[in-house]
Motif scaffolding. Structure first.
Motif, short mmCIF file in Angstrom:
data_model
loop_
_atom_site.label_atom_id
_atom_site.label_comp_id
_atom_site.label_asym_id
_atom_site.label_seq_id
_atom_site.Cartn_x
_atom_site.Cartn_y
_atom_site.Cartn_z
N ASP A 292 -26.24 59.84 -98.55
CA ASP A 292 -27.24 60.02 -97.42
C ASP A 292 -28.91 60.04 -98.44
O ASP A 292 -29.30 59.45 -98.07
N ALA A 293 -28.73 60.27 -99.77
CA ALA A 293 -30.11 59.87 -100.53
C ALA A 293 -30.40 58.15 -99.94
O ALA A 293 -31.26 57.88 -100.47
N LEU A 294 -29.84 57.58 -100.25
CA LEU A 294 -29.37 55.71 -100.55
C LEU A 294 -30.23 55.95 -99.29
O LEU A 294 -31.67 54.90 -98.91
N SER A 295 -29.49 56.33 -98.19
CA SER A 295 -30.47 56.47 -96.46
C SER A 295 -31.57 56.71 -96.28
O SER A 295 -32.68 56.17 -95.37
N HIS A 296 -31.75 57.51 -97.25
CA HIS A 296 -33.38 58.27 -96.87
C HIS A 296 -34.09 57.63 -97.70
O HIS A 296 -35.39 57.45 -97.42
N TRP A 297 -34.19 57.02 -99.26
CA TRP A 297 -34.52 55.73 -99.61
C TRP A 297 -35.03 54.42 -99.14
O TRP A 297 -35.73 54.04 -98.91
N LYS A 298 -34.24 53.79 -98.13
CA LYS A 298 -34.66 52.62 -97.29
C LYS A 298 -35.37 53.33 -96.63
O LYS A 298 -36.18 52.36 -95.88
N ALA A 299 -34.74 54.26 -95.64
CA ALA A 299 -36.20 54.92 -94.73
C ALA A 299 -38.15 54.77 -95.58
O ALA A 299 -38.90 54.62 -94.30
N TYR A 300 -37.94 55.72 -96.59
CA TYR A 300 -39.02 55.32 -97.01
C TYR A 300 -40.03 54.08 -97.22
O TYR A 300 -40.94 54.36 -97.50
N ALA A 301 -38.59 54.00 -98.19
CA ALA A 301 -39.24 52.45 -98.43
C ALA A 301 -40.14 51.54 -97.50
O ALA A 301 -40.82 50.82 -97.65
N ALA A 302 -39.43 51.01 -96.25
CA ALA A 302 -39.50 50.91 -94.83
C ALA A 302 -40.70 50.87 -94.92
O ALA A 302 -41.65 50.25 -94.23
N ILE A 303 -40.88 52.58 -94.18
CA ILE A 303 -42.81 52.99 -94.29
C ILE A 303 -43.44 52.74 -95.01
O ILE A 303 -44.68 52.62 -95.15
N ARG A 304 -43.35 53.28 -96.35
CA ARG A 304 -44.13 53.11 -97.33
C ARG A 304 -44.63 51.51 -97.69
O ARG A 304 -45.73 51.70 -97.83
N ASP A 305 -43.87 50.69 -97.61
CA ASP A 305 -44.02 49.85 -97.90
C ASP A 305 -44.72 48.65 -97.09
O ASP A 305 -45.45 47.17 -96.88
N ALA A 306 -44.48 49.21 -96.04
CA ALA A 306 -45.65 48.36 -94.54
C ALA A 306 -46.46 48.73 -94.68
O ALA A 306 -47.55 48.21 -93.94
N GLN A 307 -47.20 49.95 -95.49
CA GLN A 307 -48.53 50.08 -95.54
C GLN A 307 -49.20 49.92 -97.03
O GLN A 307 -50.01 49.31 -96.76
N TYR A 308 -48.01 49.61 -98.00
CA TYR A 308 -48.70 49.84 -99.57
C TYR A 308 -48.10 48.40 -100.30
O TYR A 308 -47.24 48.36 -99.53
N VAL A 309 -48.57 47.47 -101.19
CA VAL A 309 -48.07 46.87 -101.38
C VAL A 309 -47.28 47.48 -102.89
O VAL A 309 -47.72 47.78 -103.60
N PRO A 310 -47.18 46.35 -103.84
CA PRO A 310 -45.97 46.57 -104.66
C PRO A 310 -47.36 46.34 -105.77
O PRO A 310 -48.38 45.81 -105.71
N ALA A 311 -47.55 46.82 -107.09
CA ALA A 311 -48.76 47.28 -107.63
C ALA A 311 -48.14 47.16 -109.29
O ALA A 311 -47.42 47.40 -108.94
N LEU A 312 -49.39 46.77 -110.25
CA LEU A 312 -48.94 46.80 -111.75
C LEU A 312 -49.51 47.99 -111.69
O LEU A 312 -50.63 47.97 -111.64
N TYR A 313 -48.90 48.82 -112.61
CA TYR A 313 -49.29 49.94 -113.06
C TYR A 313 -49.73 50.64 -114.77
O TYR A 313 -48.77 49.79 -114.63
N ASN A 314 -50.52 51.13 -114.82
CA ASN A 314 -50.44 50.33 -116.12
C ASN A 314 -49.94 51.37 -117.30
O ASN A 314 -49.58 51.38 -118.58
N ARG A 315 -49.32 52.31 -116.69
CA ARG A 315 -48.20 53.64 -117.09
C ARG A 315 -46.98 53.87 -116.97
O ARG A 315 -46.19 54.52 -117.76
N VAL A 316 -46.44 53.20 -115.72
CA VAL A 316 -45.03 53.04 -115.96
C VAL A 316 -44.62 51.99 -115.33
O VAL A 316 -43.82 51.34 -114.82
N GLY A 317 -45.78 50.64 -115.15
CA GLY A 317 -45.31 49.28 -114.91
C GLY A 317 -45.42 48.95 -113.50
O GLY A 317 -46.47 49.13 -112.51
N TYR A 318 -44.36 48.16 -113.82
CA TYR A 318 -44.53 47.59 -111.51
C TYR A 318 -43.53 48.18 -110.58
O TYR A 318 -42.49 48.24 -111.03
#
Length: 719
Positions: A653-679
């Protein structure tokens, strides 16, 4: 509401009054109202009562009828107070409540309400955040006047009155030092090489040789033009009631090292002379600079006696300020000393002769303001702080970088739980892991010019600033603000959606605690790959993890031990956290379902809905992951196949929820390098999320060890 108003602004209101007057005119024009002489139109007057006994920044609004005409009188105890009262009137025009204004008085609950901004000045004078995509994109932005007009306007509207600019060594980009003429830097540089996640957490390699070998000049400016620019910025801030402070970490010499014999060696007498001289020039060059913040931390040997550190800081910063003030002894220049790898007694001994206000600073929620509303970490400091001393709160928001969000109930309680005014000087809020300049995360910004983070997340900034000034503001006040921003949808449903989505981070972080930002980034279930968690936190990490100190939440190991021993659960259990997360998600989804059909012509609202939906799916993900970790922990102790199957089911179930989260989030936001957690690439992390199922499927009973140790937080303070 009236179609015409008359506005009178007394000369005594100064620049802040002019700003408020301009805001009233702007909102009136947006509402179709005209301003001019009219014997029958409502009259608005702005003035200062020089004899007022009220606290600074206070104001009163009086509404009366005069000859059949409605008169609204805004009177401030000072120019900033009248500005805030005038901004109330502008807001009333925007929200359509001008006709219902009644008499009231306001004074600040917290006197100093600030923003913490790690400022990316130049390749050669970096801040901690500079090894990130957002900071690199913002280097040219912070040298533009339009940027600062937008930034300072937004701060004033939200009632912030302190701006703290944090940099490892900003001085070569801001001052000239006669004794060290080669240090001052012309132009603004940015590296062209692609950055990685290998930068030291201590900040000592922020400027690498290969970065300097391949750079671009993003703006041509002499050092004199830079000085004029920052004087202008500080004047614009003062005109809006905002005081600017500059904070440094020590000892760094970026931009100066190798010139005149300067090194970052604390024992180098030339370096000490340089620091003392550059602090002197910083104070003298900027008459409107309110003070400085210093640290006896990074850039100094970790195991060095704090007496030695403090002596160095006094000989440089303390004596530098004293040198500058010899020519203007009446000037107030404040010093803020962070509690970080040092001792209070040694600080006070070293700075006993400081010629002005001397305060401390403390990481109030360590890195996670969105966790619990009364963090416990400051209590030892409050019990042991020297008589008459106060501390600033560093309110770190390393919880939410991407999303629009806001829960007034949480912020109101957070503010009301802050220490009393006799022990707290104020607060400044901001991240270390992200750059609060313009937002470069969105794939398709609503406007051509990238919005400020403060503009994009206007609602959350509004909540903190306004409730810190006046925590009695009701939820209905903020619902009206949402209604004026998005008039075509139900403000009640939008309020519910934002409030539900905003509960996800606090619930998760109080259950799974990583004190500093590199240890816990909840948007991606991630830590820096060189940190303790080795990147993505698996279901095994969740079983091994600890809850936030002071949160009254049981971690999975403690919950399992009590369950197996049939002991009472006196704290919140992991499964109760999971239920609350699902409840927050359900509330969010129900609210946005009511909004979708009417949001089609409002791009900002569409993005807000997507943010809320993404956070809802993230809440479902963490809920299912926590349930899976609980079931797997029980299987570990009992070998019960039912629990094993249950763990695998929850993690699917968690995997299904993550896929839904990733699809919505990444349709709106780009992957990025952050200085304290990395890419960070949320979609790519789906593969890591799926490994939780394999971990559970292959788990062997009695593999989870519990030595009884629980992770704590940074102490931040010691005697």
């Amino acid at each position: 509401m009236a179609s015409r108003i008359q506005l009178t602004n007394a000369e005594s209101t100064g620049a802040p009054g002019k700003f408020a007057s301009a805001e009233i005119r702007r909102e009136a024009a947006a509402s179709g109202m005209t301003i001019g002489e009219d014997a029958e139109a409502p009259s608005i007057t702005l003035s200062v009562d020089k004899d007022a006994k009220a606290a600074p920044q206070s104001y009163q609004i009086r509404v009366r009828n005069s000859g059949g005409r409605r008169v609204i009188e805004v009177t401030g105890a000072d120019t900033v107070g009248v500005m805030y009262g005038g901004l109330d009137v502008a807001e009333a025009i925007r929200t359509g409540t001008l006709d219902s204004l009644k008499d009231y008085e306001k004074s600040p609950h917290i006197a100093k309400r600030g923003i913490k901004f790690n400022i990316p000045l130049d390749l050669r004078t970096p801040s901690y955040t500079d090894c990130s995509d957002a900071a690199q994109a913002n280097i040219p932005e912070v040298w533009e006047r339009e940027f600062w007009i937008d930034y300072l306007d937004a701060m004033a509207r939200h009632r912030y009155n302190v701006l703290s600019l944090w940099s490892l060594h900003p001085f070569p980009s801001m001052v000239k030092v006669p004794e060290f003429p080669e240090v001052a830097l012309d132009d603004v540089w940015r590296t062209r090489i692609k950055l990685d996640d290998q930068f030291s957490f201590a900040g000592n390699d922020m400027v690498r040789p290969e970065m300097l070998a391949d750079y671009e000049v993003v703006k041509r400016m002499t050092i004199d033009e830079k000085i004029e620019f920052w004087r202008w910025v500080m004047q614009q801030a003062a005109d809006r009631g905002i005081t600017i402070y500059v904070f440094t970490w020590n000892v760094f010499t970026f931009g100066a090292e190798g010139k005149h014999g300067i090194t970052n060696d604390m024992g180098n007498e030339i370096t000490k002379k340089y620091f003392r001289a550059t602090i002197r020039e910083m104070v003298k060059t900027y008459p409107l600079l309110g003070g400085m913040g210093i640290t006896a931390g990074e850039g100094m040997p970790h195991d060095m006696d704090s007496k030695v550190k403090e002596a160095w800081l006094w000989d440089t910063y303390g004596e530098g300020v004293r040198d500058a003030l010899k020519s203007e002894p009446q000037r107030e220049f404040n010093m803020i000393h962070r509690f970080h790898w040092t001792a209070q007694s040694d600080i006070l001994d070293a700075f006993k002769d400081y010629p002005g206000t001397f305060d401390f600073s403390f990481k109030y929620s360590v890195a996670h303001m969105y966790s619990i509303t009364k963090p416990p970490f400051i209590q030892p400091l409050l019990e042991n702080i020297a008589p008459g001393r106060r501390t600033w709160l560093t309110v770190r928001n390393d919880d939410i970088y991407s999303f629009r969000f806001g829960d007034p109930a949480y912020i109101r309680e957070y503010v009301l739980n802050m220490p009393p005014q006799d022990k707290m000087a104020g607060f400044y809020m901001g991240p270390d892991g992200y750059c609060w300049g313009r937002d470069f995360l969105e794939r398709n910004p609503t406007t051509g010019k990238r919005p400020l983070v403060m503009e994009k997340q206007w609602y959350s900034f509004m909540l903190v600033g306004r409730l810190a000034y006046d925590p009695s503001l009701p939820d209905s006040h903020f619902e009206r603000a949402l209604a004026s921003r998005h008039p075509d949808v139900s403000s009640e449903q939008l309020f519910r959606a934002l409030q539900g989505a905003s509960q996800v981070m606090p619930l998760t972080t109080r259950f799974f605690w990583g004190d500093i930002d590199l240890k816990w980034y909840p948007e991606a279930c991630l830590c820096h790959r060189l940190s303790k968690g080795q990147g993505f936190y698996t279901v095994k990490h969740f079983m091994e993890g600890s809850a936030m100190p002071g949160a009254s939440v049981l971690c999975i190991r403690d919950w399992r031990a009590r369950l197996n021993a049939r002991q009472p659960m006196t704290e919140t259990t992991p499964l109760e956290i999971a239920t609350a997360l699902d409840g927050a998600a359900a509330e969010t989804f129900a609210a946005i379902a009511e909004l979708r059909n009417t949001a089609r012509d409002d791009r900002e609202l569409q993005k807000t809905i997507h943010d809320c939906e993404a956070l809802g799916w993230l809440g479902n993900y963490y809920a299912a992951k926590i349930r899976g970790a609980c079931a797997l922990a029980l299987f570990d102790s009992t070998g019960d196949s039912f629990e094993h199957d249950s763990a695998i089911r929850h993690l699917n179930d968690a995997l299904s929820h993550w896929k839904a989260y990733a699809a919505i989030r990444d349709a709106q936001y780009v992957p990025a390098l952050y200085n304290r957690v990395g890419y960070v690439d949320v979609t790519a992390l789906t593969e890591k999320v799926a490994t939780d199922i394999d971990i559970a499927r292959n788990w062997k009973p009695y593999s989870l060890k519990d030595d009884g140790k629980r992770s704590g937080s940074e102490k931040g303070f010691r005697q």
